[in-house]
Design a protein around this motif. Structure first.
Motif, PDB file in Angstrom:
ATOM      1  N   HIS A  64       0.774  -1.331  -0.241  1.00 59.91           N
ATOM      2  CA  HIS A  64      -0.136  -0.063  -0.014  1.00 59.91           C
ATOM      3  C   HIS A  64       0.920   1.176  -0.033  1.00 59.91           C
ATOM      4  O   HIS A  64       0.323   2.283  -0.294  1.00 59.91           O
ATOM      5  CB  HIS A  64      -0.845  -0.064   1.359  1.00 59.91           C
ATOM      6  CG  HIS A  64      -1.986  -0.919   1.317  1.00 59.91           C
ATOM      7  ND1 HIS A  64      -3.383  -0.911   0.463  1.00 59.91           N
ATOM      8  CD2 HIS A  64      -2.162  -2.314   1.329  1.00 59.91           C
ATOM      9  CE1 HIS A  64      -4.008  -1.742   0.680  1.00 59.91           C
ATOM     10  NE2 HIS A  64      -3.273  -2.748   1.307  1.00 59.91           N
ATOM     11  N   GLN A 124      -5.138  -9.128  -5.496  1.00 62.14           N
ATOM     12  CA  GLN A 124      -6.195  -9.157  -6.730  1.00 62.14           C
ATOM     13  C   GLN A 124      -6.210  -7.998  -7.340  1.00 62.14           C
ATOM     14  O   GLN A 124      -6.324  -8.101  -8.581  1.00 62.14           O
ATOM     15  CB  GLN A 124      -7.477  -9.605  -5.850  1.00 62.14           C
ATOM     16  CG  GLN A 124      -7.642 -10.782  -5.154  1.00 62.14           C
ATOM     17  CD  GLN A 124      -9.111 -10.920  -4.315  1.00 62.14           C
ATOM     18  OE1 GLN A 124      -9.631  -9.919  -3.757  1.00 62.14           O
ATOM     19  NE2 GLN A 124      -9.450 -12.166  -4.491  1.00 62.14           N
ATOM     20  N   GLU A 125      -6.042  -6.784  -6.778  1.00 58.68           N
ATOM     21  CA  GLU A 125      -6.202  -5.473  -7.642  1.00 58.68           C
ATOM     22  C   GLU A 125      -5.060  -5.530  -8.611  1.00 58.68           C
ATOM     23  O   GLU A 125      -5.518  -5.007  -9.777  1.00 58.68           O
ATOM     24  CB  GLU A 125      -6.042  -4.310  -6.541  1.00 58.68           C
ATOM     25  CG  GLU A 125      -6.137  -3.054  -7.362  1.00 58.68           C
ATOM     26  CD  GLU A 125      -6.027  -1.872  -6.395  1.00 58.68           C
ATOM     27  OE1 GLU A 125      -7.069  -1.103  -6.169  1.00 58.68           O
ATOM     28  OE2 GLU A 125      -5.246  -1.731  -5.916  1.00 58.68           O
ATOM     29  N   ARG A 126      -3.919  -6.003  -8.094  1.00 58.68           N
ATOM     30  CA  ARG A 126      -2.685  -5.987  -9.023  1.00 58.68           C
ATOM     31  C   ARG A 126      -2.837  -7.032 -10.097  1.00 58.68           C
ATOM     32  O   ARG A 126      -2.550  -6.773 -11.351  1.00 58.68           O
ATOM     33  CB  ARG A 126      -1.506  -6.265  -8.442  1.00 58.68           C
ATOM     34  CG  ARG A 126      -0.736  -4.999  -7.760  1.00 58.68           C
ATOM     35  CD  ARG A 126       0.378  -5.160  -7.027  1.00 58.68           C
ATOM     36  NE  ARG A 126       0.669  -4.004  -6.236  1.00 58.68           N
ATOM     37  CZ  ARG A 126       1.666  -3.856  -5.661  1.00 58.68           C
ATOM     38  NH1 ARG A 126       2.749  -4.689  -5.611  1.00 58.68           N
ATOM     39  NH2 ARG A 126       2.270  -2.745  -5.142  1.00 58.68           N
ATOM     40  N   TYR A 135      -6.527  -7.937  -1.024  1.00 57.74           N
ATOM     41  CA  TYR A 135      -7.256  -7.254  -1.980  1.00 57.74           C
ATOM     42  C   TYR A 135      -6.283  -6.364  -2.953  1.00 57.74           C
ATOM     43  O   TYR A 135      -6.435  -6.444  -4.049  1.00 57.74           O
ATOM     44  CB  TYR A 135      -8.226  -5.999  -1.332  1.00 57.74           C
ATOM     45  CG  TYR A 135      -8.658  -5.072  -2.266  1.00 57.74           C
ATOM     46  CD1 TYR A 135      -9.719  -5.541  -3.047  1.00 57.74           C
ATOM     47  CD2 TYR A 135      -8.122  -3.741  -2.479  1.00 57.74           C
ATOM     48  CE1 TYR A 135     -10.209  -4.428  -3.827  1.00 57.74           C
ATOM     49  CE2 TYR A 135      -8.657  -3.060  -3.482  1.00 57.74           C
ATOM     50  CZ  TYR A 135      -9.774  -3.374  -4.486  1.00 57.74           C
ATOM     51  OH  TYR A 135     -10.252  -2.606  -5.115  1.00 57.74           O
ATOM     52  N   LYS A 136      -5.241  -5.947  -2.264  1.00 56.35           N
ATOM     53  CA  LYS A 136      -4.249  -5.226  -2.958  1.00 56.35           C
ATOM     54  C   LYS A 136      -3.642  -6.349  -4.227  1.00 56.35           C
ATOM     55  O   LYS A 136      -3.396  -6.182  -5.322  1.00 56.35           O
ATOM     56  CB  LYS A 136      -3.238  -4.951  -2.160  1.00 56.35           C
ATOM     57  CG  LYS A 136      -2.476  -3.661  -2.550  1.00 56.35           C
ATOM     58  CD  LYS A 136      -3.186  -2.803  -3.201  1.00 56.35           C
ATOM     59  CE  LYS A 136      -2.683  -1.276  -3.019  1.00 56.35           C
ATOM     60  NZ  LYS A 136      -3.177  -0.259  -3.836  1.00 56.35           N
ATOM     61  N   GLY A 180      -8.241  -2.683 -10.876  1.00 55.53           N
ATOM     62  CA  GLY A 180      -8.818  -2.156  -9.530  1.00 55.53           C
ATOM     63  C   GLY A 180     -10.038  -1.987 -10.162  1.00 55.53           C
ATOM     64  O   GLY A 180     -10.614  -2.271 -11.075  1.00 55.53           O
ATOM     65  N   LEU A 181     -10.847  -1.035  -9.279  1.00 57.32           N
ATOM     66  CA  LEU A 181     -11.945  -0.353  -9.634  1.00 57.32           C
ATOM     67  C   LEU A 181     -11.892   0.539 -10.728  1.00 57.32           C
ATOM     68  O   LEU A 181     -10.972   1.434 -10.985  1.00 57.32           O
ATOM     69  CB  LEU A 181     -12.688   0.289  -8.428  1.00 57.32           C
ATOM     70  CG  LEU A 181     -12.601  -0.655  -7.062  1.00 57.32           C
ATOM     71  CD1 LEU A 181     -13.146   0.013  -5.870  1.00 57.32           C
ATOM     72  CD2 LEU A 181     -13.687  -1.593  -7.321  1.00 57.32           C
TER      73      LEU A 181
END
Length: 157
Positions: free
Chosen positions: A31, A53-55, A50-51, A59-60
């Motif tokens: 983060h 998965q985002e990578r 979450y980070k 992301g959103l």
């Protein structure tokens, strides 16, 4: 569908074996900021996963980020967005709007507005009466910025 570059189950297993200190270090690495104080072990793991998965998956969307952004907070792209200035009209100002071929005139008072000989508390109520749908009164009458409002108020005075 291609398999994501991260195996979430394996990462959860790996993270569950880490100490709280190591989880906080992992949070800082991903983060690029300190984790919130007193964040539970479970929430640290969730934030780290979450980070990951985002990578791996993206992301959103920008539109969803805007919806989630709290009012008054600066956007994440670094450009500060100013809140819309409140709209104030001088008593005696006349607003004219044509709607479906009919011209509507509203007279502004200190404590409300008058339309068709009746008093209303706000322009939005008048706009709803005219259109039959919910409208922002200032938007319906074309009052989008403070400069537009002051120009109209000065022109009518």
């Amino acid at each position: 569908m291609p398999k994501p570059a991260i195996d979430v189950a394996a990462e959860i297993e790996r993270l569950s074996a880490l100490t709280l200190f190591e989880l906080r270090m992992e949070w800082r690495r991903l983060h690029r900021m300190q984790p919130p104080m007193r964040l539970s072990r479970d929430l640290l793991i969730r934030g780290i996963i979450y980070k990951f998965q985002e990578r791996a998956l993206g992301g959103l969307s920008k539109s969803l980020m805007r919806k989630l952004e709290p009012r008054g907070a600066a956007p994440q792209d670094g450009h500060a967005r100013k809140p819309a200035p409140p709209i104030t009209l001088k008593p005696g100002t006349r607003l004219v709007r044509e709607w479906h071929g009919v011209t509507h005139t509203v007279l502004v008072y200190a404590d409300g507005v008058e339309w068709k000989g009746r008093r209303y508390q706000s322009l939005s109520v008048v706009a709803r009466e005219i259109t039959g749908a919910h409208w922002s009164g200032p938007r319906f009458f074309g009052l989008r910025s403070r400069s537009a409002v002051s120009e109209i108020g000065d022109a009518e005075s």
